[in-house]
Write an enzyme that holds these catalytic residues in place. Structure first.
Site, PDB file in Angstrom:
ATOM      1  N   ASN A  34      -9.645   5.277  -5.920  1.00 31.87           N
ATOM      2  CA  ASN A  34     -10.384   3.909  -5.106  1.00 31.87           C
ATOM      3  C   ASN A  34     -11.658   4.282  -4.655  1.00 31.87           C
ATOM      4  O   ASN A  34     -12.369   3.356  -4.587  1.00 31.87           O
ATOM      5  CB  ASN A  34      -9.319   3.480  -3.888  1.00 31.87           C
ATOM      6  CG  ASN A  34      -8.637   4.464  -3.132  1.00 31.87           C
ATOM      7  OD1 ASN A  34      -8.185   5.402  -3.634  1.00 31.87           O
ATOM      8  ND2 ASN A  34      -9.064   4.466  -1.681  1.00 31.87           N
ATOM      9  N   SER A  70      -1.317  -4.241  -7.101  1.00 29.59           N
ATOM     10  CA  SER A  70      -1.724  -5.120  -6.070  1.00 29.59           C
ATOM     11  C   SER A  70      -2.664  -6.183  -6.468  1.00 29.59           C
ATOM     12  O   SER A  70      -3.869  -5.860  -7.142  1.00 29.59           O
ATOM     13  CB  SER A  70      -2.388  -4.247  -5.230  1.00 29.59           C
ATOM     14  OG  SER A  70      -2.569  -5.065  -3.981  1.00 29.59           O
ATOM     15  N   CYS A  82      -9.544   1.231   4.608  1.00 31.39           N
ATOM     16  CA  CYS A  82      -8.397   1.621   5.797  1.00 31.39           C
ATOM     17  C   CYS A  82      -9.394   2.635   6.585  1.00 31.39           C
ATOM     18  O   CYS A  82      -9.118   2.793   7.715  1.00 31.39           O
ATOM     19  CB  CYS A  82      -7.365   2.286   5.117  1.00 31.39           C
ATOM     20  SG  CYS A  82      -6.748   1.353   3.950  1.00 31.39           S
TER      21      CYS A  82
HETATM   22  C1  LIG Z   1      -5.468   3.157  -4.777  1.00 36.69           C
HETATM   23  C2  LIG Z   1      -4.897   2.202  -3.729  1.00 36.69           C
HETATM   24  N1  LIG Z   1      -3.399   2.311  -3.517  1.00 36.69           N
HETATM   25  C3  LIG Z   1      -2.851   1.385  -2.583  1.00 36.69           C
HETATM   26  C4  LIG Z   1      -3.552   0.409  -1.893  1.00 36.69           C
HETATM   27  C5  LIG Z   1      -2.934  -0.449  -0.929  1.00 36.69           C
HETATM   28  O1  LIG Z   1      -2.774  -1.982  -1.537  1.00 36.69           O
HETATM   29  P1  LIG Z   1      -2.401  -2.725  -0.718  1.00 36.69           P
HETATM   30  O2  LIG Z   1      -3.334  -3.319  -0.082  1.00 36.69           O
HETATM   31  O3  LIG Z   1      -1.746  -3.922  -1.652  1.00 36.69           O
HETATM   32  O4  LIG Z   1      -1.129  -2.314   0.189  1.00 36.69           O
HETATM   33  C6  LIG Z   1      -4.894   0.238  -2.282  1.00 36.69           C
HETATM   34  C7  LIG Z   1      -5.648  -0.406  -1.108  1.00 36.69           C
HETATM   35  O5  LIG Z   1      -6.811  -0.346  -0.877  1.00 36.69           O
HETATM   36  C8  LIG Z   1      -5.639   1.253  -2.935  1.00 36.69           C
HETATM   37  O6  LIG Z   1      -6.976   1.274  -3.447  1.00 36.69           O
END
Ligand SMILES: Cc1ncc(COP(=O)(O)O)c(C=O)c1O
Length: 404
Positions: A153, A201, A327
């Site tokens: 991400n 997602s 986050c």
């Molecule tokens: C790599 C990755 N995994 C999981 C998530 C979590 O997704 P969700 O917002 O649908 O819980 C994110 C969101 O920031 C992400 O970038």
């Protein structure tokens, strides 16, 4: 001008997606589990969305795709249920993951460690990825699961999922990939990789927030995380969120239609932005080889400029960017991915993530180039630390690895 360059955190819902969802709030609102026509009226839309999902990721009809409330739930589900199914009552006790997974994987792994599970957090190389041979070296006969993201991400770097999947298949170990930053951004075809579980997602590809999905190869057993009214064939209870399911299917279909064209268009803008910044600014570093990065992402470090200061200046210019994952963006810690790839502490405080979308325009890129450069110059001019490391001030040169 207002420019949103934080599309790895979340994306705008495509207006066509909103339009597809609207009837399912107040016209076709019955519970799909009800036997009357108010309920059954939603069935064609659910079937359509499921088909759009299957097509969007190249799943076979033997596989399951189960809608969840988000990818965080999907990640929790796989890790906790593999623990229940494969570790609690067996002699296996080991999970392999990486140091740079999303917190929804890392925190769940920490929780499982507290329950006695052994977790190996693999380091990444200077490109910010884990190589397949590293994964192979850490799998033991006690390993129950490998969980490695498809794309990161923060950096956008794409992991060798096909090779890692092959290794897991050879070793007879379950393989989960967090596909959140890959699905809808780069081609993902489940027929071409050996992956048991993949989390997705909708809000990362212009669908609504609060809906995700888990791909399950060959519909294999995975103890449910949510027990209740036996929805989704008993795999995930909870009344189906019909409008959001419709939105997720529609968004994935739109993201994957003419995908190569979309990728080329986004990459051209990203590359122009990246080239302009690298060309105009000294002592900056972009993480990872462009050819192996999601087409929309730049993680750039700017020596002497605190990420938060930069965000502030960009925000004053109405540009939305990020210092890392959403986050973590409220905390003033160093960027963990940059630390993992070997950046020093100072450089790891200077990471700015710019993430584009198919809605990003050329005019927006021009505006960002101008404002970004101005912000760096302003912040460096008032930075005491940058003055010290300037060649003219102290004769020191900076070791910056610039990857194109
Ligand atoms: C790599 C990755 N995994 C999981 C998530 C979590 O997704 P969700 O917002 O649908 O819980 C994110 C969101 O920031 C992400 O970038």
């Amino acid at each position: 001008m207002k420019v949103y360059l934080d599309n790895n955190a979340t994306t705008m819902v495509d207006p066509a997606v909103t339009e597809a969802m609207i009837p399912y709030f107040s016209e076709i609102y019955g519970n799909p589990n009800s036997l009357h026509t108010f309920g059954t009226a939603s069935h064609p839309a659910i079937t359509k969305a499921i088909n759009q999902m299957y097509k969007g990721i190249g799943a076979s009809d033997k596989d399951d795709i189960i809608f969840t409330s988000c990818a965080t739930e999907a990640n929790n589900w796989v890790l906790k249920s593999v623990w229940i199914d494969k570790i609690l009552h067996s002699d296996k006790n080991h999970i392999v993951t990486t140091e740079i997974e999303h917190p929804s994987v890392l925190s769940t792994c920490k929780f499982l460690e507290d329950q006695g599970v052994k977790v190996t957090y693999l380091p990444v190389n200077d490109q910010g990825i884990v190589e397949a041979h590293t994964v192979k070296a850490f799998i033991t006969e006690k390993t129950a699961l490998v969980s490695i993201m498809w794309a990161n991400n923060e950096t956008g770097m794409i992991f060798p999922i096909q090779e890692i999947g092959e290794i897991c298949r050879e070793k007879g170990v379950l393989f989960h990939t967090d596909g959140v930053q890959a699905v809808g951004k780069i081609p993902v075809n489940m027929q071409e990789v050996y992956v048991d579980f993949m989390s997705m997602s909708a809000h990362k590809f212009h669908g609504p927030k609060g809906i995700g999905a888990l791909y399950i190869k060959n519909s294999q057993h995975l103890t449910p995380l949510l027990h209740g009214g036996e929805h989704m064939g008993g795999r995930r209870s909870g009344t189906l969120n019909v409008p959001y399911i419709v939105g997720m299917g529609q968004a994935l279909e739109m993201a994957t239609t003419n995908m190569e064209e979309k990728i080329a268009m986004i990459a051209a803008k990203r590359n122009r932005l990246e080239d302009a910044l690298l060309g105009a600014l000294e002592d900056v570093m972009v993480v990872g080889d462009r050819a192996n990065r999601t087409p929309n992402t730049i993680l750039i470090s700017i020596r002497g400029v605190e990420g938060e200061g930069m965000l502030w200046d960009l925000n004053n210019a109405l540009i939305g960017a990020s210092t890392g994952s959403a986050c973590a963006s409220e905390s003033l810690e160093a960027n963990t991915v940059m630390l993992a790839i070997g950046a020093d502490n100072e450089l790891a405080h200077t990471g700015i993530r710019l993430s584009l979308s198919r809605f990003t325009t050329d005019e927006e890129i021009d505006y960002v180039i101008e404002r970004f450069e101005n912000a760096v110059k302003r912040l460096r001019a008032i930075s005491s630390s940058y003055a010290i490391v300037q060649p003219t001030a102290g004769g020191a040169t900076l070791a910056c690895h610039i990857h194109h």
